[in-house]
Design a protein around this motif. Sequence first.
Motif, PDB file in Angstrom:
ATOM      1  N   UNK A   6       0.751  -1.109   0.087  1.00  0.00           N
ATOM      2  CA  UNK A   6      -0.086   0.057  -0.199  1.00  0.00           C
ATOM      3  C   UNK A   6       1.039   1.217  -0.065  1.00  0.00           C
ATOM      4  N   UNK A   8       1.608   5.134  -0.179  1.00  0.00           N
ATOM      5  CA  UNK A   8       0.997   6.324  -0.016  1.00  0.00           C
ATOM      6  C   UNK A   8       1.856   7.477  -0.506  1.00  0.00           C
ATOM      7  N   UNK A   9       1.118   8.255  -1.571  1.00  0.00           N
ATOM      8  CA  UNK A   9       1.986   9.375  -2.259  1.00  0.00           C
ATOM      9  C   UNK A   9       1.495  10.804  -1.863  1.00  0.00           C
ATOM     10  N   UNK A  42      -2.335  10.254  -2.880  1.00  0.00           N
ATOM     11  CA  UNK A  42      -2.699   8.918  -3.523  1.00  0.00           C
ATOM     12  C   UNK A  42      -2.597   7.917  -2.735  1.00  0.00           C
ATOM     13  N   UNK A  43      -3.327   6.980  -3.029  1.00  0.00           N
ATOM     14  CA  UNK A  43      -3.218   5.790  -2.100  1.00  0.00           C
ATOM     15  C   UNK A  43      -3.312   4.536  -3.420  1.00  0.00           C
ATOM     16  N   UNK A  44      -2.232   3.664  -3.417  1.00  0.00           N
ATOM     17  CA  UNK A  44      -2.130   2.775  -4.379  1.00  0.00           C
ATOM     18  C   UNK A  44      -1.678   1.527  -3.766  1.00  0.00           C
ATOM     19  N   UNK A  45      -2.715   0.616  -4.135  1.00  0.00           N
ATOM     20  CA  UNK A  45      -2.240  -0.818  -3.793  1.00  0.00           C
ATOM     21  C   UNK A  45      -1.782  -1.396  -4.809  1.00  0.00           C
ATOM     22  N   UNK A  46      -0.692  -2.300  -4.556  1.00  0.00           N
ATOM     23  CA  UNK A  46       0.160  -3.005  -5.806  1.00  0.00           C
ATOM     24  C   UNK A  46       0.254  -4.447  -5.383  1.00  0.00           C
ATOM     25  N   UNK A  47      -0.224  -5.452  -6.091  1.00  0.00           N
ATOM     26  CA  UNK A  47       0.244  -6.747  -6.044  1.00  0.00           C
ATOM     27  C   UNK A  47       1.147  -7.283  -6.960  1.00  0.00           C
ATOM     28  N   UNK A  48       2.441  -7.585  -6.639  1.00  0.00           N
ATOM     29  CA  UNK A  48       3.529  -8.067  -7.375  1.00  0.00           C
ATOM     30  C   UNK A  48       4.264  -9.174  -7.002  1.00  0.00           C
ATOM     31  N   UNK A  68       5.602   6.333  -9.955  1.00  0.00           N
ATOM     32  CA  UNK A  68       4.483   6.675  -9.091  1.00  0.00           C
ATOM     33  C   UNK A  68       4.527   7.949  -8.263  1.00  0.00           C
ATOM     34  N   UNK A  79       3.536   0.586   2.853  1.00  0.00           N
ATOM     35  CA  UNK A  79       3.543  -0.810   3.980  1.00  0.00           C
ATOM     36  C   UNK A  79       3.498  -1.895   2.929  1.00  0.00           C
TER      37      UNK A  79
END
Lengths: 92, 92
Positions: A6, A8-9, A42-48, A68, A79
């Motif tokens: 997660x 946070x920008x 901005x809140x970006x959730x990234x699965x990788x 980003x 996080x």
Amino acid sequence: MRWLAEVHVRLRPGIADPEGQTIAGGLRSLGFDEVHEVHAGKLLRIAFEADDQAAADAALESMCRRLLANPVMETADWELRAAGETAGRVGS
Amino acid sequence: MRWLAEVHVRLRPGIADPEGQTIAGGLRSLGFDEVHEVHAGKLLRIAFEADDQAAADAALESMCRRLLANPVMETADWELRAAGETAGRVGS
């Protein structure tokens, strides 16, 4: 192994934040007079995929730097947790 | 007393997320082939006054419902702390 981050920008302090100001004005006009200020980000959730936690942190640092976040105006922190875990750890 | 809240606004599962898809495509085109998916949301930091923690939580719930999130498409949760404290607590 699979990771969930997660990110946070946020705008750096002192950078104009018209979106935050607009939201603050909207809240006050609805009667929330107790609002001092709002900062929008901005809140970006990234699965990788990454081999281990060090590789996952390095990939996130690179993603933030290259796409980003704009390092001139923004900061990014994240996080990170392994997919399936509930507790995470914090990076930036 | 003054409170600081960090509100996370996310799209509900199943709602189209073109911003997240665009960011995921951008990351892959930069060589981050290990990215599965990206979800984009909003991060709002709000400084406001409230008498106590219950009143602060109630104000945030009302702000989210009336302006910050579209309940049809989005969910909101927040971390709340008294200004000056470092540890927070979680609400939604």
